[in-house]
Write a protein that holds these residues in place. Structure first.
Motif, PDB file in Angstrom:
ATOM      1  N   LEU A  50      86.963  54.305  71.645  1.00 55.52           N
ATOM      2  CA  LEU A  50      87.380  54.011  72.853  1.00 55.52           C
ATOM      3  C   LEU A  50      87.864  52.398  72.725  1.00 55.52           C
ATOM      4  CD1 LEU A  50      84.798  56.085  75.055  1.00 55.52           C
ATOM      5  CD2 LEU A  50      87.389  56.922  74.624  1.00 55.52           C
ATOM      6  N   ASP A  51      86.663  52.168  72.351  1.00 57.95           N
ATOM      7  CA  ASP A  51      87.192  49.817  72.107  1.00 57.95           C
ATOM      8  C   ASP A  51      88.539  49.844  71.315  1.00 57.95           C
ATOM      9  OD1 ASP A  51      86.132  48.257  73.409  1.00 57.95           O
ATOM     10  OD2 ASP A  51      85.151  47.522  70.515  1.00 57.95           O
ATOM     11  N   LEU A  52      88.782  50.864  70.464  1.00 54.71           N
ATOM     12  CA  LEU A  52      90.177  50.683  70.164  1.00 54.71           C
ATOM     13  C   LEU A  52      91.089  50.907  70.875  1.00 54.71           C
ATOM     14  CD1 LEU A  52      89.209  51.822  65.855  1.00 54.71           C
ATOM     15  CD2 LEU A  52      90.460  49.721  67.088  1.00 54.71           C
ATOM     16  N   LEU A  53      91.339  51.399  71.211  1.00 53.25           N
ATOM     17  CA  LEU A  53      92.186  52.104  72.762  1.00 53.25           C
ATOM     18  C   LEU A  53      91.617  50.847  73.634  1.00 53.25           C
ATOM     19  CD1 LEU A  53      91.896  56.060  72.727  1.00 53.25           C
ATOM     20  CD2 LEU A  53      93.425  54.709  71.084  1.00 53.25           C
ATOM     21  N   ARG A  54      90.784  50.255  74.323  1.00 53.67           N
ATOM     22  CA  ARG A  54      91.122  49.362  74.547  1.00 53.67           C
ATOM     23  C   ARG A  54      91.464  48.803  74.808  1.00 53.67           C
ATOM     24  NH1 ARG A  54      87.272  44.827  76.030  1.00 53.67           N
ATOM     25  NH2 ARG A  54      86.310  45.373  74.641  1.00 53.67           N
ATOM     26  N   GLN A  55      91.099  47.685  73.174  1.00 51.93           N
ATOM     27  CA  GLN A  55      91.336  46.522  73.642  1.00 51.93           C
ATOM     28  C   GLN A  55      93.072  46.373  72.890  1.00 51.93           C
ATOM     29  OE1 GLN A  55      88.951  44.172  70.190  1.00 51.93           O
ATOM     30  NE2 GLN A  55      87.359  46.101  70.335  1.00 51.93           N
ATOM     31  N   GLY A  56      93.732  47.451  72.101  1.00 55.00           N
ATOM     32  CA  GLY A  56      94.584  47.829  71.856  1.00 55.00           C
ATOM     33  C   GLY A  56      95.989  48.175  71.934  1.00 55.00           C
ATOM     34  N   GLY A  57      95.499  49.502  73.698  1.00 58.07           N
ATOM     35  CA  GLY A  57      95.986  49.893  74.128  1.00 58.07           C
ATOM     36  C   GLY A  57      96.849  51.733  72.787  1.00 58.07           C
ATOM     37  N   PRO A  58      97.699  52.120  73.068  1.00 57.28           N
ATOM     38  CA  PRO A  58      97.126  53.616  72.540  1.00 57.28           C
ATOM     39  C   PRO A  58      97.992  52.738  71.409  1.00 57.28           C
ATOM     40  CG  PRO A  58      98.839  53.144  74.521  1.00 57.28           C
ATOM     41  CD  PRO A  58      98.479  52.088  74.557  1.00 57.28           C
ATOM     42  N   MET A  59      97.250  54.143  70.440  1.00 61.70           N
ATOM     43  CA  MET A  59      97.131  54.085  69.030  1.00 61.70           C
ATOM     44  C   MET A  59      97.926  55.519  68.613  1.00 61.70           C
ATOM     45  SD  MET A  59      94.662  50.990  68.195  1.00 61.70           S
ATOM     46  CE  MET A  59      94.498  50.540  66.492  1.00 61.70           C
ATOM     47  N   THR A  60      98.308  55.257  67.150  1.00 64.77           N
ATOM     48  CA  THR A  60      97.847  56.808  66.583  1.00 64.77           C
ATOM     49  C   THR A  60      96.656  57.213  65.653  1.00 64.77           C
ATOM     50  OG1 THR A  60      98.646  56.140  64.264  1.00 64.77           O
ATOM     51  CG2 THR A  60     100.389  57.089  66.230  1.00 64.77           C
TER      52      THR A  60
END
Length: 155
Positions: A50-60
């Motif tokens: 969740l934090d990766l997506l919060r910081q970086g937006g959509p990711m694979t």
């Protein structure tokens, strides 16, 4: 002298001390946050996603794995857990048909913001009269250690 660079041997000894503190510290903060006011389904792995997506937006999933030096399989399990709880969802990836982008849902954003607020509340209680310079030095040391080990493969 305290302000002169350490020899490689002395540096290795001191950085080993730092390394041995990082794991237990990370796990204690996570346990403390997880045992607080319940936010269903946000354990350490889901929190990371969740934090990766919060910081970086959509990711694979592979992008998340590389960013955190974790296996794709582990990240996929955490993404699946987050999706089952309605915190994340897969969307088409215009750059790659078979590797969907994972993005936060509104519920996921609410959950990670609550977890971060709880973490900040806990970390704000740390004593020791720490200064900006102390924290800057800590971040510098940890960043140098992380950069030096950036080529370590996790798969």
């Amino acid at each position: 002298m305290a302000d002169e660079p350490l020899s490689p041997e002395d540096l290795a000894l001191r950085l080993a001390d730092v390394y041995l503190l990082v794991g237990p510290l990370y796990r204690r903060v996570l346990r403390k946050v997880e045992t607080g006011e319940e936010i269903d389904g946000v354990g350490a792995g889901v929190r990371m996603v969740l934090d990766l997506l919060r910081q970086g937006g959509p990711m694979t999933v592979p992008q998340m794995g590389r960013a955190q030096a974790l296996s794709r399989q582990f990240v996929q399990r955490m993404v699946n857990d987050a999706a089952e709880r309605g915190f994340a969802e897969a969307v088409p990836n215009p750059a790659h048909r078979r590797s969907s982008l994972i993005r936060l849902t509104d519920a996921g954003r609410t959950a990670i913001e609550a977890v971060i607020a709880r973490e900040r509340g806990l970390l704000g209680q740390v004593g020791g009269d720490l200064t900006q310079a102390d924290v800057d030095a800590c971040v510098k040391v940890l960043s140098c250690m992380l950069d030096e080990l950036s080529d370590v493969d996790v798969d």
